[in-house]
Motif scaffolding. Structure first.
Motif, PDB file in Angstrom:
ATOM      1  N   THR A   1       0.805  -1.211   0.000  1.00 32.24           N
ATOM      2  CA  THR A   1       0.000   0.000   0.000  1.00 32.24           C
ATOM      3  C   THR A   1       0.844   1.270   0.000  1.00 32.24           C
ATOM      4  N   GLY A   2       0.208   2.354  -0.468  1.00 33.35           N
ATOM      5  CA  GLY A   2       0.820   3.682  -0.402  1.00 33.35           C
ATOM      6  C   GLY A   2       0.084   4.582   0.576  1.00 33.35           C
ATOM      7  N   GLU A   3      -0.768   4.003   1.395  1.00 34.04           N
ATOM      8  CA  GLU A   3      -1.556   4.769   2.367  1.00 34.04           C
ATOM      9  C   GLU A   3      -0.647   5.456   3.395  1.00 34.04           C
ATOM     10  N   PRO A   4      -0.814   6.783   3.603  1.00 27.48           N
ATOM     11  CA  PRO A   4       0.072   7.479   4.535  1.00 27.48           C
ATOM     12  C   PRO A   4      -0.409   7.525   5.985  1.00 27.48           C
ATOM     13  N   THR A   5      -1.680   7.207   6.245  1.00 24.72           N
ATOM     14  CA  THR A   5      -2.242   7.436   7.573  1.00 24.72           C
ATOM     15  C   THR A   5      -2.188   6.179   8.439  1.00 24.72           C
ATOM     16  N   PRO A   6      -1.451   6.199   9.575  1.00 24.24           N
ATOM     17  CA  PRO A   6      -1.330   5.011  10.424  1.00 24.24           C
ATOM     18  C   PRO A   6      -2.660   4.438  10.898  1.00 24.24           C
ATOM     19  N   SER A   7      -3.645   5.283  11.179  1.00 28.47           N
ATOM     20  CA  SER A   7      -4.929   4.761  11.656  1.00 28.47           C
ATOM     21  C   SER A   7      -5.600   3.901  10.594  1.00 28.47           C
ATOM     22  N   ARG A   8      -5.458   4.277   9.342  1.00 27.39           N
ATOM     23  CA  ARG A   8      -6.035   3.476   8.267  1.00 27.39           C
ATOM     24  C   ARG A   8      -5.196   2.233   7.993  1.00 27.39           C
ATOM     25  N   LEU A   9      -3.900   2.358   8.115  1.00 28.87           N
ATOM     26  CA  LEU A   9      -3.041   1.180   7.976  1.00 28.87           C
ATOM     27  C   LEU A   9      -3.378   0.135   9.039  1.00 28.87           C
ATOM     28  N   SER A  10      -3.652   0.598  10.248  1.00 25.00           N
ATOM     29  CA  SER A  10      -3.908  -0.332  11.353  1.00 25.00           C
ATOM     30  C   SER A  10      -5.187  -1.132  11.140  1.00 25.00           C
ATOM     31  N   ALA A  11      -6.143  -0.569  10.372  1.00 27.22           N
ATOM     32  CA  ALA A  11      -7.389  -1.291  10.105  1.00 27.22           C
ATOM     33  C   ALA A  11      -7.137  -2.601   9.388  1.00 27.22           C
ATOM     34  N   LEU A  12      -6.031  -2.660   8.651  1.00 28.90           N
ATOM     35  CA  LEU A  12      -5.691  -3.877   7.911  1.00 28.90           C
ATOM     36  C   LEU A  12      -4.501  -4.608   8.516  1.00 28.90           C
ATOM     37  N   ALA A  13      -3.532  -3.844   9.007  1.00 29.34           N
ATOM     38  CA  ALA A  13      -2.291  -4.469   9.476  1.00 29.34           C
ATOM     39  C   ALA A  13      -2.452  -5.195  10.809  1.00 29.34           C
ATOM     40  N   LEU A  14      -3.251  -4.655  11.706  1.00 30.52           N
ATOM     41  CA  LEU A  14      -3.388  -5.284  13.022  1.00 30.52           C
ATOM     42  C   LEU A  14      -4.242  -6.542  12.931  1.00 30.52           C
ATOM     43  N   GLY A  15      -3.901  -7.506  13.773  1.00 32.33           N
ATOM     44  CA  GLY A  15      -4.619  -8.778  13.754  1.00 32.33           C
ATOM     45  C   GLY A  15      -3.854  -9.821  12.967  1.00 32.33           C
ATOM     46  N   THR A  16      -4.183 -11.067  13.198  1.00 25.79           N
ATOM     47  CA  THR A  16      -3.505 -12.169  12.509  1.00 25.79           C
ATOM     48  C   THR A  16      -4.541 -13.168  12.004  1.00 25.79           C
ATOM     49  N   GLY A  17      -4.078 -14.095  11.182  1.00 25.30           N
ATOM     50  CA  GLY A  17      -4.948 -15.172  10.730  1.00 25.30           C
ATOM     51  C   GLY A  17      -5.395 -15.062   9.293  1.00 25.30           C
ATOM     52  N   ASP A  18      -5.227 -13.891   8.686  1.00 24.31           N
ATOM     53  CA  ASP A  18      -5.632 -13.757   7.281  1.00 24.31           C
ATOM     54  C   ASP A  18      -4.463 -13.298   6.414  1.00 24.31           C
ATOM     55  N   ILE A  19      -4.016 -12.063   6.591  1.00 22.95           N
ATOM     56  CA  ILE A  19      -2.927 -11.525   5.781  1.00 22.95           C
ATOM     57  C   ILE A  19      -1.583 -11.768   6.465  1.00 22.95           C
ATOM     58  N   ASP A  20      -0.598 -12.213   5.690  1.00 24.43           N
ATOM     59  CA  ASP A  20       0.745 -12.419   6.251  1.00 24.43           C
ATOM     60  C   ASP A  20       1.273 -11.136   6.867  1.00 24.43           C
ATOM     61  N   CYS A  21       1.212 -10.058   6.070  1.00 23.46           N
ATOM     62  CA  CYS A  21       1.781  -8.784   6.508  1.00 23.46           C
ATOM     63  C   CYS A  21       1.373  -7.704   5.514  1.00 23.46           C
ATOM     64  N   VAL A  22       1.394  -6.446   5.965  1.00 28.24           N
ATOM     65  CA  VAL A  22       1.182  -5.298   5.088  1.00 28.24           C
ATOM     66  C   VAL A  22       2.541  -4.657   4.820  1.00 28.24           C
ATOM     67  N   TYR A  23       2.803  -4.339   3.559  1.00 26.31           N
ATOM     68  CA  TYR A  23       4.082  -3.742   3.154  1.00 26.31           C
ATOM     69  C   TYR A  23       3.830  -2.327   2.646  1.00 26.31           C
ATOM     70  N   HIS A  24       4.538  -1.367   3.242  1.00 27.56           N
ATOM     71  CA  HIS A  24       4.363   0.029   2.877  1.00 27.56           C
ATOM     72  C   HIS A  24       5.376   0.427   1.815  1.00 27.56           C
ATOM     73  N   PHE A  25       4.957   1.283   0.914  1.00 25.35           N
ATOM     74  CA  PHE A  25       5.839   1.645  -0.193  1.00 25.35           C
ATOM     75  C   PHE A  25       7.050   2.467   0.249  1.00 25.35           C
ATOM     76  N   ALA A  26       6.981   3.047   1.451  1.00 22.25           N
ATOM     77  CA  ALA A  26       8.096   3.892   1.918  1.00 22.25           C
ATOM     78  C   ALA A  26       8.059   3.956   3.446  1.00 22.25           C
ATOM     79  N   LEU A  27       8.341   2.852   4.108  1.00 21.50           N
ATOM     80  CA  LEU A  27       8.165   2.803   5.560  1.00 21.50           C
ATOM     81  C   LEU A  27       9.116   3.720   6.332  1.00 21.50           C
ATOM     82  N   PRO A  28      10.432   3.730   6.075  1.00 19.22           N
ATOM     83  CA  PRO A  28      11.294   4.650   6.833  1.00 19.22           C
ATOM     84  C   PRO A  28      10.881   6.111   6.658  1.00 19.22           C
ATOM     85  N   GLU A  29      10.476   6.462   5.460  1.00 15.92           N
ATOM     86  CA  GLU A  29      10.022   7.825   5.204  1.00 15.92           C
ATOM     87  C   GLU A  29       8.716   8.113   5.943  1.00 15.92           C
TER      88      GLU A  29
END
Length: 300
Positions: free
Chosen positions: A234-262
Motif C-alpha cells: 500500500t501507499g496509504e500514509p495514515t497510520p490509523s487506516r493502515l492499522s485497520a488492515l495491518a493489526l490482527g492475525t490469521g488472514d494476511i501475512d503482513c502489510v508492506y508500505h511503499f516507503a516505511l522509513p520515510e
C-alpha cells in the motif's frame, strides 16, 4: 628532533549501493513519475485532502523521496492500475535475484481480469471452475456459495512444475513407483503452483481495507493444498487506516508500505504521540514492513 611517522590514514572506500537499495530508488522514481503527483495546492495523490494528518504525512513522505512532480490526480481505478504495474515490475526485478535462496521456475504476473478462472490456473484452486459450473446449474448451491469462491489477486508469483530430469539432477530421487501425486512433479500432470497472492491498495479508506481481508480469507478457505503467501502492498500514509488492515492475525501475512522509513520520519515530525505509538505497534509487532522487505519474505 626526528619526526615520528604519522599514522596511516584509513582510505575511505565508496561502498556501492546494494541492488535492493537501487531497486527501491527506481521503484520510488517510477511512482513519482507516474502516480505520486502533487496538485496545485501541493497535496500528494495518496493523501486524503480532507484529513490534515494525512496531508502532512504524505507531504513528509514525498519530501523525503525526492522532487515532487506536480500534476493532476489520476482517477482511482487508473492510479490503482499504475501502482499495481510498478509493484509488479519491482517484484519481478528483485525476486529474480533470490534464486540462490529459493531455487525454482518462477514468474511474476499482474492480473487484469476479475473472475474465478484466474485462480483456477493454479494447482491449489483448480477445483474452482468445477464449483462455478455446478453453481450455474444449481440455483440453491449458487445461493449457498454466494461469490465467496471468486477471488482475483492483483499480482501473483507462480512456481512452475519440475521435470524428473531436474528433480533427479543431483541424485536419482524419484521413479515410476513413487511421488505420483506430488504437486511439484511435472509428469503428474498438475498445474503451476500459486506461491504468492499480492493485493495492491494505493490508498486505504476503511471500506477498501476490508476488501483485502475478505480476499485473503477466501484464499485461505478455498484452497486445496499449500496456502500461498497472502500480502498487501500500500501507499496509504495514515497510520490509523493502515492499522485497520495491518493489526490482527490469521488472514494476511503482513502489510508492506511503499516507503516505511520515510513514513516513520514523517510521523515523528508530526509530533503526535498517539499516531507514533500506533505506527510503532504495527512495526514492532511485525505487521507492517517496508517494500524492500517483501522480496526476501517471499523467498521463505
Amino acid at each position: 628532533m626526528t619526526n615520528l611517522p604519522s599514522e596511516p590514514q584509513a582510505e575511505t572506500l565508496a561502498v556501492a549501493p546494494s541492488f535492493f537499495a537501487e531497486a527501491r530508488r527506481t521503484f520510488h522514481a517510477a511512482l513519482l513519475g507516474r502516480v505520486l503527483f502533487s496538485n496545485e495546492r501541493g497535496i500528494p495523490a495518496n493523501a486524503d485532502s480532507g484529513n490534515k494528518a494525512s496531508v502532512a504525512i504524505a507531504k513528509g513522505i514525498v519530501g523525503r523521496l525526492g522532487t515532487e512532480i506536480q500534476g493532476e490526480r489520476l482517477a482511482g481505478q487508473m492510479s490503482g492500475r499504475e501502482f499495481e504495474d510498478i509493484v509488479c515490475s519491482y517484484l519481478a526485478e528483485t525476486f529474480s535475484q533470490l534464486a540462490h535462496l529459493r531455487p525454482g521456475l518462477w514468474s511474476v504476473q499482474q492480473i487484469t481480469t476479475r473472475n474465478q478462472a484466474v485462480l483456477a490456473r493454479f494447482e491449489q484452486y483448480s477445483h474452482l471452475v468445477a464449483l462455478a459450473k455446478a453453481a450455474a446449474r444449481d440455483p440453491e448451491l449458487a445461493a449457498a456459495l454466494g461469490n465467496d469462491y471468486t477471488i482475483a489477486p492483483d499480482i501473483v508469483i507462480i512456481r512452475g512444475l519440475e521435470s524428473d530430469a531436474r528433480i533427479n539432477s543431483q541424485r536419482h530421487l524419484v521413479d515410476e513407483s513413487v511421488s505420483r501425486h506430488a504437486s511439484l512433479r511435472e509428469r503428474n500432470d498438475g498445474l503451476p503452483i500459486l506461491h504468492a497472492s499480492i493485493s495492491c491498495k494505493w490508498t486505504m479508506r476503511s471500506d477498501r481495507a476490508q476488501n483485502a481481508r475478505s480476499e485473503a480469507l477466501n484464499l485461505i478457505r478455498n484452497r486445496k493444498g499449500r496456502l500461498p503467501h497472502v500480502v498487501v502492498v500500500t501507499g496509504e500514509p495514515t497510520p490509523s487506516r493502515l492499522s485497520a488492515l495491518a493489526l490482527g492475525t490469521g488472514d494476511i501475512d503482513c502489510v508492506y508500505h511503499f516507503a516505511l522509513p520515510e513514513l516513520v520520519s514523517a510521523v515523528e515530525e508530526l509530533d503526535n504521540d498517539d499516531t507514533s505509538e500506533q505506527l510503532k505497534i504495527m512495526i514492532e509487532g511485525k505487521r507492517l514492513k517496508d517494500i524492500s522487505d517483501l522480496p526476501l519474505d517471499l523467498a521463505v
